[in-house]
Design a protein around this motif. Structure first.
Motif, PDB file in Angstrom:
ATOM      1  N   LEU A 185       7.983  -1.047  -6.658  1.00  0.00           N
ATOM      2  CA  LEU A 185       7.208  -1.414  -7.844  1.00  0.00           C
ATOM      3  C   LEU A 185       6.704  -0.159  -8.545  1.00  0.00           C
ATOM      4  O   LEU A 185       6.475   0.874  -7.921  1.00  0.00           O
ATOM      5  N   ARG A 186       6.473  -0.298  -9.869  1.00  0.00           N
ATOM      6  CA  ARG A 186       6.074   0.853 -10.672  1.00  0.00           C
ATOM      7  C   ARG A 186       4.800   0.534 -11.463  1.00  0.00           C
ATOM      8  O   ARG A 186       4.625  -0.572 -11.974  1.00  0.00           O
ATOM      9  N   GLY A 187       3.914   1.528 -11.602  1.00  0.00           N
ATOM     10  CA  GLY A 187       2.752   1.424 -12.481  1.00  0.00           C
ATOM     11  C   GLY A 187       1.893   0.215 -12.186  1.00  0.00           C
ATOM     12  O   GLY A 187       1.600  -0.111 -11.025  1.00  0.00           O
ATOM     13  N   GLU A 188       1.507  -0.485 -13.252  1.00  0.00           N
ATOM     14  CA  GLU A 188       0.585  -1.614 -13.096  1.00  0.00           C
ATOM     15  C   GLU A 188       1.258  -2.863 -12.549  1.00  0.00           C
ATOM     16  O   GLU A 188       0.595  -3.888 -12.369  1.00  0.00           O
ATOM     17  N   ALA A 189       2.563  -2.795 -12.299  1.00  0.00           N
ATOM     18  CA  ALA A 189       3.213  -3.895 -11.582  1.00  0.00           C
ATOM     19  C   ALA A 189       2.758  -3.931 -10.130  1.00  0.00           C
ATOM     20  O   ALA A 189       2.849  -4.966  -9.461  1.00  0.00           O
ATOM     21  N   ILE A 190       2.252  -2.805  -9.644  1.00  0.00           N
ATOM     22  CA  ILE A 190       1.670  -2.759  -8.293  1.00  0.00           C
ATOM     23  C   ILE A 190       0.291  -3.412  -8.378  1.00  0.00           C
ATOM     24  O   ILE A 190      -0.512  -3.070  -9.245  1.00  0.00           O
ATOM     25  N   PRO A 191      -0.031  -4.378  -7.507  1.00  0.00           N
ATOM     26  CA  PRO A 191      -1.346  -5.025  -7.563  1.00  0.00           C
ATOM     27  C   PRO A 191      -2.476  -3.991  -7.529  1.00  0.00           C
ATOM     28  O   PRO A 191      -2.390  -2.979  -6.819  1.00  0.00           O
ATOM     29  N   LEU A 192      -3.526  -4.239  -8.319  1.00  0.00           N
ATOM     30  CA  LEU A 192      -4.641  -3.298  -8.429  1.00  0.00           C
ATOM     31  C   LEU A 192      -5.229  -2.957  -7.068  1.00  0.00           C
ATOM     32  O   LEU A 192      -5.513  -1.791  -6.770  1.00  0.00           O
ATOM     33  N   GLU A 193      -5.415  -3.968  -6.212  1.00  0.00           N
ATOM     34  CA  GLU A 193      -6.029  -3.714  -4.912  1.00  0.00           C
ATOM     35  C   GLU A 193      -5.179  -2.775  -4.062  1.00  0.00           C
ATOM     36  O   GLU A 193      -5.707  -1.954  -3.304  1.00  0.00           O
ATOM     37  N   ALA A 194      -3.840  -2.876  -4.185  1.00  0.00           N
ATOM     38  CA  ALA A 194      -2.962  -1.978  -3.429  1.00  0.00           C
ATOM     39  C   ALA A 194      -3.035  -0.559  -3.986  1.00  0.00           C
ATOM     40  O   ALA A 194      -3.002   0.425  -3.223  1.00  0.00           O
ATOM     41  N   ARG A 195      -3.149  -0.423  -5.304  1.00  0.00           N
ATOM     42  CA  ARG A 195      -3.282   0.910  -5.907  1.00  0.00           C
ATOM     43  C   ARG A 195      -4.601   1.556  -5.500  1.00  0.00           C
ATOM     44  O   ARG A 195      -4.669   2.760  -5.235  1.00  0.00           O
ATOM     45  N   HIS A 222       0.803  -1.229   0.000  1.00  0.00           N
ATOM     46  CA  HIS A 222       0.000   0.000   0.000  1.00  0.00           C
ATOM     47  C   HIS A 222       0.833   1.276   0.000  1.00  0.00           C
ATOM     48  O   HIS A 222       0.294   2.372  -0.166  1.00  0.00           O
ATOM     49  N   HIS A 223       2.161   1.162   0.162  1.00  0.00           N
ATOM     50  CA  HIS A 223       3.023   2.349   0.071  1.00  0.00           C
ATOM     51  C   HIS A 223       3.891   2.341  -1.192  1.00  0.00           C
ATOM     52  O   HIS A 223       4.831   3.141  -1.291  1.00  0.00           O
ATOM     53  N   GLU A 224       3.589   1.462  -2.137  1.00  0.00           N
ATOM     54  CA  GLU A 224       4.265   1.536  -3.437  1.00  0.00           C
ATOM     55  C   GLU A 224       3.719   2.749  -4.192  1.00  0.00           C
ATOM     56  O   GLU A 224       2.544   3.101  -4.051  1.00  0.00           O
ATOM     57  N   HIS A 225       4.558   3.388  -5.004  1.00  0.00           N
ATOM     58  CA  HIS A 225       4.156   4.578  -5.755  1.00  0.00           C
ATOM     59  C   HIS A 225       4.087   4.292  -7.243  1.00  0.00           C
ATOM     60  O   HIS A 225       4.864   3.498  -7.782  1.00  0.00           O
ATOM     61  N   TRP A 226       3.162   4.961  -7.897  1.00  0.00           N
ATOM     62  CA  TRP A 226       2.956   4.785  -9.338  1.00  0.00           C
ATOM     63  C   TRP A 226       4.247   5.016 -10.129  1.00  0.00           C
ATOM     64  O   TRP A 226       4.509   4.356 -11.126  1.00  0.00           O
TER      65      TRP A 226
END
Length: 479
Positions: free
Chosen positions: A410-420, A397-401
C-alpha cells in the motif's frame, strides 16, 4: 437506533408536558398555565398555555423565588404577560413547578391534584433523564476511547443526572483500593493517611451485611468519617459507594464513590435503579477491559522471554502510539493501543534462530520475516472483540509511505492512519533500542534517522508531529 430512541424519548415527554397543561387549563377559572423547570438554580418555562402561552423558554431572574400556594395579582410569577393582573396558585416539586393564572381559591382536592401533577412531572423527567444517561453510558463505553477517558465520561454523566459534586473510580490492587479516575468540581486531595483510612473503610464495607449490589450510602459524612478531614474541608454531606464485582465468583475488583455537598434524605427507586444499571454496565465493561489488559501484558512478557522483542518494547510503543494517535486524529485510541501490543504476534510462528540472527538476512530468510503481519492477522481476525483498528495495525504496520512495504504494498494514505501512526513509533523505538544486529542510537541521531525516513518509509506529516511531541517532552524533562 440510540439516536432514534433519544428523539422518541424527548418527543414523548413533550406530549406529557402538553397533557399536564391541558388538564390544568380545564380547571374552573384558570386562564393561563405555566410548567417551569429548575435549571442551575433558576426556573425556565418549559410549557405554557392560555394567557401564559407566549412565555415558553422564558427564564425567571436567578434571585426570583417561587412561593407555593395562592398568589396575589399581578400573577403567580410576579408579572402578567398580557398586562392584565391576575391572582394565581403555585405548586412546587423538586425540579418542577406548576403555576396557574386566574384563580387562587383552589379546593383542597384540587391543590392535592396540582401537587400530584408536579410529582408526576418530576418522576417522568427523572426517568427520561435516566434513560438518556444510560444511553450515554453505553455510547461512552463503546466509542473507542481509552479506559480512563471512557470511565471519566460515564462518571460525568452520573454527576449530571444525580446532582452529585464528585465521582471517583478506584481499582483494587494487591488487597487495597487505589484512586484511578476522578471527575467533578471539587478539589479532592487526600493525604497519605487519609487515603489509608479510606481504603480501610472500603475494605470493611465490602463485608457488610447488606445484599451485594446495593449501594452503601452515608447520609452524614461528618459524623461517620471524622478521620477524613479532607471531606470535612470540602463540606461533603452524602456519600454513596458501589463495589464493582461484589457478589461475583471473582470478587470485588474496584469501587465507585459519589459525593455531594447536599444531604439526601432518601433516594427514589428510579435513581437507585439507574445507578444500579449504570454500575452493572460499567462493571461488565471494566472486567472485560482489565482482563484483556492483563492478557496483553502477559503476551508481551512471553514475547520478551522468547527474545522476539526487546524488554519493554510493547509497553513503550503502545504508550507512544496513543500519544501520537491522539494528535493525529485516530478515533479508536483503545484499538490502536491493543494493536500496538499485538503487532508482532506473527513472529511466534518464525524460527527462533531467525529472530536472533545478528547478521544480514538471506533472501529466503527475509521472505520468511515478511510473513509475520499476515500470520498475526489470520490468528487474530476471528476474535470478535478486536476492533478493525487493532487488526489494521497488526496487518499493515510494515507498509511504507512510498509503496515499497509489505504485505500489500500500500502507498500513502491508502495505508490506514492507525498503521501509519504505529509505524512511526515502532521505527523510533527500534532506533533507540539495542537489537542483536545493532546498538541503540542516541535520541538526537535517532531523530535525524526518523526524518530521513519521512516520505519513504513513513508518513512525513506524522514524523513531524512525533518529533514535535518528543521535543516538547524533552523540554519538559519527561524523556
Amino acid at each position: 437506533m440510540r439516536y432514534y430512541a433519544s428523539c422518541e424519548n424527548q418527543a414523548s415527554f413533550e406530549t406529557f408536558l402538553q397533557g399536564v397543561v391541558s388538564k390544568a387549563s380545564s380547571l374552573p377559572g384558570v386562564e393561563g398555565v405555566y410548567v417551569l423547570r429548575k435549571e442551575e438554580e433558576r426556573y425556565r418555562v418549559v410549557a405554557a398555555g392560555g394567557s401564559a402561552a407566549g412565555t415558553r423558554g422564558l427564564y425567571l431572574p436567578r434571585d426570583w423565588e417561587l412561593r407555593e400556594g395562592p398568589t396575589d395579582p399581578p400573577g403567580p410569577l410576579g408579572f402578567s404577560p398580557d398586562g392584565t393582573p391576575r391572582a394565581g396558585f403555585v405548586a412546587l416539586g423538586e425540579n418542577h413547578a406548576l403555576a396557574l393564572e386566574g384563580t387562587s381559591a383552589l379546593s383542597h382536592e384540587r391543590q392535592e391534584l396540582m401537587k400530584l401533577w408536579v410529582d408526576l412531572l418530576d418522576r417522568e423527567f427523572q426517568m427520561r433523564q435516566g434513560l438518556e444517561t444510560l444511553l450515554g453510558v453505553g455510547r461512552q463505553l463503546r466509542n473507542g476511547r481509552l479506559p480512563e477517558e471512557a470511565v471519566a465520561q460515564v462518571l460525568e454523566a452520573l454527576l449530571r443526572f444525580g446532582g452529585w459534586d464528585l465521582a471517583v473510580a478506584l481499582r483494587e490492587h494487591e488487597g487495597t483500593f487505589v484512586p484511578w479516575v476522578r471527575v467533578g468540581a471539587l478539589d479532592f486531595v487526600l493525604s497519605h493517611e487519609e487515603v489509608r483510612s479510606l481504603q480501610e473503610l472500603l475494605r470493611k464495607a465490602v463485608g457488610r451485611a447488606e445484599a451485594p449490589g446495593i449501594p452503601w450510602v452515608v447520609q452524614d459524612v461528618q459524623a461517620v468519617f471524622p478521620y477524613l478531614p479532607a471531606l470535612k474541608r470540602l463540606g461533603v454531606q452524602t456519600v454513596a459507594v458501589f463495589f464493582l464485582g461484589e457478589g461475583t465468583p471473582a470478587g470485588v475488583f474496584g469501587a465507585l464513590i459519589l459525593a455531594s455537598l447536599k444531604r439526601f434524605p432518601h433516594f427514589s427507586p428510579e435513581t437507585l435503579l439507574l445507578l444500579q444499571i449504570a454500575k452493572e454496565e460499567l462493571e461488565s465493561w471494566l472486567r472485560k477491559t482489565w482482563y484483556a489488559e492483563g492478557l496483553l501484558r502477559a503476551f508481551a512478557r512471553v514475547m520478551e522471554v522468547l527474545d522476539c522483542e526487546t524488554h519493554g518494547h510493547m509497553e513503550r510503543v503502545s504508550r507512544l502510539a496513543v500519544a501520537l494517535g491522539r494528535v493525529a486524529g485516530v478515533k479508536d485510541l483503545h484499538g490502536l493501543y491493543v494493536g500496538a501490543y499485538l503487532h508482532d504476534l506473527g513472529k511466534l510462528f518464525l524460527p527462533q534462530e531467525l529472530l536472533k540472527k545478528d547478521g544480514p538476512l538471506l533472501t529466503q530468510e527475509w521472505t520468511q520475516i515478511k510473513t509475520h503481519p499476515e500470520a498475526g492477522y489470520e490468528v487474530l481476525s476471528p476474535i470478535p472483540f478486536l476492533s478493525p483498528t487493532a487488526l489494521n495495525v497488526v496487518l499493515h504496520h510494515h507498509e511504507h509511505w512510498d509503496g515499497t512495504g509489505y504485505p500489500r504494498g500500500l502507498r500513502g494514505e491508502a495505508i490506514p492512519l492507525e498503521a501509519r501512526v504505529f509505524a512511526v513509533v515502532d521505527v523510533w523505538d527500534a532506533l533507540i533500542s539495542q537489537r542483536p544486529y545493532k546498538p541503540a542510537l542516541p535520541p538526537e541521531i535517532a531523530a535525524k534517522e526518523l526524518q530521513a525516513a519521512a516520505g519513504r518509509k513513513l508518513d512525513p506529516r506524522l514524523v513531524e508531529c512525533f518529533l514535535r511531541l518528543w521535543r516538547e517532552e524533552l523540554e519538559a524533562g519527561r524523556v
